[in-house]
Scaffold this motif. Structure first.
Motif, PDB file in Angstrom:
ATOM      1  N   PHE A   1       0.726  -1.372   0.149  1.00 26.25           N
ATOM      2  CA  PHE A   1      -0.001   0.123  -0.020  1.00 26.25           C
ATOM      3  C   PHE A   1       0.878   1.277   0.183  1.00 26.25           C
ATOM      4  N   ARG A   2       1.819   0.973   0.494  1.00 26.56           N
ATOM      5  CA  ARG A   2       2.884   2.459   0.773  1.00 26.56           C
ATOM      6  C   ARG A   2       3.685   2.619  -0.769  1.00 26.56           C
ATOM      7  N   ARG A   3       3.893   1.643  -1.577  1.00 31.99           N
ATOM      8  CA  ARG A   3       4.098   1.962  -2.882  1.00 31.99           C
ATOM      9  C   ARG A   3       2.941   1.985  -3.843  1.00 31.99           C
ATOM     10  N   LEU A   4       1.598   1.895  -3.630  1.00 32.26           N
ATOM     11  CA  LEU A   4       0.441   1.801  -4.503  1.00 32.26           C
ATOM     12  C   LEU A   4       0.080   3.317  -4.849  1.00 32.26           C
ATOM     13  N   LYS A   5       0.340   3.892  -5.870  1.00 32.70           N
ATOM     14  CA  LYS A   5       0.132   5.269  -6.377  1.00 32.70           C
ATOM     15  C   LYS A   5      -1.215   5.254  -7.155  1.00 32.70           C
ATOM     16  N   LEU A   6      -2.371   6.111  -6.540  1.00 27.97           N
ATOM     17  CA  LEU A   6      -3.802   5.927  -7.152  1.00 27.97           C
ATOM     18  C   LEU A   6      -3.593   6.887  -8.243  1.00 27.97           C
ATOM     19  N   GLN A   7      -4.792   6.982  -8.690  1.00 29.79           N
ATOM     20  CA  GLN A   7      -4.897   7.734 -10.112  1.00 29.79           C
ATOM     21  C   GLN A   7      -4.829   9.232  -9.653  1.00 29.79           C
ATOM     22  N   ASN A   8      -5.274   9.711  -8.573  1.00 32.15           N
ATOM     23  CA  ASN A   8      -5.292  10.898  -7.935  1.00 32.15           C
ATOM     24  C   ASN A   8      -3.971  11.481  -7.357  1.00 32.15           C
ATOM     25  N   GLY A   9      -2.779  10.532  -7.409  1.00 34.94           N
ATOM     26  CA  GLY A   9      -1.426  10.766  -7.209  1.00 34.94           C
ATOM     27  C   GLY A   9      -1.236  10.649  -5.667  1.00 34.94           C
ATOM     28  N   THR A  10      -2.135  10.191  -4.756  1.00 28.55           N
ATOM     29  CA  THR A  10      -2.092   9.858  -3.468  1.00 28.55           C
ATOM     30  C   THR A  10      -1.722   8.429  -3.260  1.00 28.55           C
ATOM     31  N   TYR A  11      -1.255   8.187  -2.134  1.00 24.07           N
ATOM     32  CA  TYR A  11      -0.988   6.499  -1.699  1.00 24.07           C
ATOM     33  C   TYR A  11      -1.958   6.241  -0.640  1.00 24.07           C
ATOM     34  N   LYS A  12      -2.363   4.736  -0.638  1.00 20.62           N
ATOM     35  CA  LYS A  12      -2.909   4.304   0.573  1.00 20.62           C
ATOM     36  C   LYS A  12      -1.936   3.936   1.680  1.00 20.62           C
ATOM     37  N   THR A  13      -1.532   5.158   2.332  1.00 25.46           N
ATOM     38  CA  THR A  13      -0.402   4.753   3.424  1.00 25.46           C
ATOM     39  C   THR A  13      -0.820   5.038   4.691  1.00 25.46           C
ATOM     40  N   THR A  14      -1.063   4.389   5.655  1.00 26.99           N
ATOM     41  CA  THR A  14      -1.416   4.720   6.912  1.00 26.99           C
ATOM     42  C   THR A  14      -0.848   3.656   7.988  1.00 26.99           C
ATOM     43  N   ALA A  15      -0.931   3.654   9.385  1.00 24.59           N
ATOM     44  CA  ALA A  15      -0.315   3.038   9.982  1.00 24.59           C
ATOM     45  C   ALA A  15      -1.233   2.326  11.057  1.00 24.59           C
TER      46      ALA A  15
END
Length: 286
Positions: free
Chosen positions: A28-42
């Motif tokens: 998820f840290r490396r998965l760049k979405l179409q809007n340019g954000t990442y699914k990064t959380t903890a």
């Protein structure tokens, strides 16, 4: 650690150990979405807030919870775990702008797409690559981006069937009574009006991200989703590990009252209270 292939993360068992969770976090840290954000959380990011919500709803049967902007869903899983110890969970809706994906696999080649068909990852065997962080800014990144889009079109042209997948943590995919919904916070969902005992908006509606007009619009929708005497939690976790949030209760007359603050309280608390006013404001009693 390289980026794990989507098939290993999203099609794997929902009974995961620490090693598998670490691979999931890296995915998820490396998965760049179409809007340019990442699914990064903890994980374990808001334990005191989770406990406070559970205490407020202690003993309630059939609790309905909406978590907005859940990213990979790991903090939603944390909340669900605590709530289940104090209440009977009737429904947990995990909502995010991109909650679902699909995977096409042909031999060693696998391509992960979002709901619009945008390619998120290409994997060959155990080697996987997400969209370039700086797509379009260098010849190398442009080449990678072009190859990824080409692989996606190839599997579509070959008629490889897509396998639908929730783009969420295994901890949440295996949980009871959870639904995954792709929902824009700025778009009103009429079916959710007055439906939830608890609505949580964490690490999403912050002044650093959105204009005041955008915040007012999204908060108006979130408030509408709370049932009378239900709760709204808006929080921001800072880099130093502290949480700054506010729990508010929606009164039968329609207005919000502050129940509890954490840290400095939510930076958008004043907007929420002003939106409903002392006597209900623009929100009619439900």
């Amino acid at each position: 650690m390289g980026m794990p292939p989507a098939k290993d993360v999203l099609l794997g068992s929902t009974k995961v150990d620490e090693r598998q969770l670490a691979r999931e976090e890296e995915f998820f840290r490396r998965l760049k979405l179409q809007n340019g954000t990442y699914k990064t959380t903890a994980r374990n990011r808001m334990p005191e807030l989770d406990l406070a919500c559970a205490e407020l709803l202690r003993g309630t049967v059939g609790v309905r919870i909406l978590d907005m902007g859940v990213s990979s869903g790991v903090t939603t899983a944390d909340l669900l775990q605590v709530m289940a110890q104090y209440t009977d969970i009737g429904e947990m809706v995990a909502a995010d702008l991109t909650a679902h994906a699909s995977l096409r696999q042909l031999g060693a080649l696998g391509v992960l797409y979002d709901e619009s068909g945008y390619v998120l990852q290409v994997a060959v065997g155990g080697n996987a690559r997400g969209r370039p962080h700086d797509a379009g800014k260098s010849v190398q990144s442009q080449s990678v981006d072009l190859c990824m889009r080409g692989a996606g079109r190839l599997l579509q042209w070959l008629g490889v069937p897509p396998v639908p997948l929730p783009l969420m943590s295994a901890r949440l995919r295996g949980a009871h009574a959870v639904r995954f919904v792709s929902q824009d916070v700025f778009v009103r969902n009429a079916g959710w009006e007055g439906h939830f005992d608890l609505v949580r908006v964490a690490n999403l509606l912050n002044r650093a991200y959105f204009s005041e007009a955008q915040l007012q619009q999204a908060l108006a929708h979130a408030i509408e989703y709370v049932k009378p005497m239900g709760y709204l939690l808006v929080n921001r976790s800072t880099d130093d590990g502290f949480n700054h949030g506010t729990i508010l209760q929606r009164q039968p007359q329609g207005h919000l009252s502050v129940v509890q603050r954490f840290g400095s309280g939510s930076e958008v608390e004043a907007l929420m209270v002003a939106a409903t006013g002392a006597g209900g404001g623009s929100f009619a009693p439900l």
